[in-house]
Scaffold this motif. Structure first.
Motif, short mmCIF file in Angstrom:
data_model
loop_
_atom_site.label_atom_id
_atom_site.label_comp_id
_atom_site.label_asym_id
_atom_site.label_seq_id
_atom_site.Cartn_x
_atom_site.Cartn_y
_atom_site.Cartn_z
N SER A 190 0.83 -1.20 0.00
CA SER A 190 0.00 0.00 0.00
C SER A 190 0.86 1.26 0.00
O SER A 190 0.59 2.23 -0.72
N LEU A 235 1.09 3.99 -2.94
CA LEU A 235 0.87 5.40 -2.65
C LEU A 235 2.02 6.25 -3.17
O LEU A 235 1.82 7.31 -3.76
N CYS A 261 1.77 6.58 -6.91
CA CYS A 261 0.69 7.51 -7.28
C CYS A 261 1.12 8.96 -7.06
O CYS A 261 0.87 9.83 -7.90
#
Length: 338
Positions: free
Chosen positions: A7, A11, A14
């Motif tokens: 995760s 992140l 992104c």
């Protein structure tokens, strides 16, 4: 634990993508050139006391190049046809810098008169003994529809923009090869890489320059200290539109229009100096959305054709309606007054 790590990595990816997109949409040059401007050698370090010959130095990009180069201490050769304007530029260069009289040579030059180019090159070498940088900036643009344009306009554009530049380059390059070092930079255009309505002859001359210098660069593989650089600006505030060819060779442009929406000449030249200082081989210089077109034509030509057709159709419609060609990509067509 593994899900948590994944995760965090997702992140980070992104965030990185978002940051790069933001950087792109506020950029006014390709990332290689922007990196050179931010992290590379400064013009004060790389160009101080270098001999820089600028063609088309009496106005626009050439004039601003003279001022910014004088400010960093480069020695200058200023060439164009209008000798009185060259002396005006020279006086301002001396006023704004620590250069002395003999650091700036005014050398009137007609790119069309190729028989004089050896003589002009010899005059530079006699004055300075060397040429470190040649900036091929002289040339003319075009604002006319192909079917309405006399064939002599196309001949004039090729003679001036292409053959005149090739001729000067040939004479200067011989000196640089003997010297073993140098930069030959040529101001091309965004239309040297793509097509644009109302500029068929101009785009052809700039495409010719791109092909010529890309090929010449490969011929100079044994001379790694000689750099061939092509400069591709998008719309920039300049006098080139005022002197553009129209349907006939001697016909003046009737509507120059407001040029204030374009990139400032000062910013464009600042980026050019960064590229020259760091020997960038090709520079894309344009505000959005024009910078996006460089990337679309390079990486997604099918999409680029689609978008170009949309904007090109609109530009032609507005031109036929009597509106300024450069300012009408995003404005509504209005019919000519009867």
């Amino acid at each position: 634990m593994e899900m948590c790590v994944c995760s965090v990595l997702l992140l980070c990816v992104c965030v990185y993508v978002v940051v790069q997109l933001i950087r792109f949409f506020v950029a006014d040059a390709d990332f290689t050139l922007l990196w050179a401007a931010a992290m590379g050698k400064s013009a004060e370090t790389a160009l101080r006391r270098k001999v820089v010959w600028i063609t088309g130095a009496s106005s626009g990009i050439g004039e601003e190049l003279a001022y910014q180069l004088a400010a960093v201490g480069a020695r200058l050769v200023l060439s164009a046809r209008r000798e009185n304007e060259l002396h005006r530029v020279r006086r301002k260069c001396l006023e704004m810098s620590s250069l002395e009289d003999n650091d700036i040579l005014v050398l009137p030059l007609d790119l069309l008169d190729r028989s004089t180019h050896q003589e002009k090159t010899d005059a530079v070498l006699q004055h300075f003994s060397k040429i470190d940088v040649l900036v091929n900036n002289g040339g003319r643009s075009q604002r006319s529809l192909f079917l309405d344009t006399h064939i002599d306009v196309f001949g004039g554009l090729m003679e001036l923009n292409y053959l005149g530049t090739v001729s000067i380059t040939q004479h200067v390059l011989q000196h640089m090869i003997h010297h073993g070092d140098g930069v030959i930079a040529t101001v091309s255009s965004i239309v040297g890489l793509m097509g644009a309505p109302l500029s068929t002859g101009y785009a052809a001359s700039k495409h010719a320059l791109q092909g010529f210098f890309n090929s010449l660069r490969t011929e100079l593989a044994d001379y790694p200290n000689i750099t061939i650089s092509t400069i591709c600006p998008g719309p920039v505030v300049s006098q080139i539109v005022h002197n553009a060819f129209c349907e006939e060779v001697d016909k003046p442009l009737s509507n120059v229009g407001d040029q204030s929406h374009k990139m400032s000449t000062k910013r464009c030249v600042g980026l050019i100096l960064a590229g020259l200082s760091n020997r960038v081989k090709e520079m894309w210089i344009a505000q959005q959305p024009f910078l996006l077109f460089f990337y679309l034509w390079q990486y997604t030509p099918t999409l680029a054709w689609y978008i170009t057709d949309l904007f090109g159709r609109k530009r032609v419609q507005n031109f036929k309606a009597g509106m300024d060609a450069d300012a009408t990509y995003f404005t509504k067509s209005k019919p000519k007054a009867s």
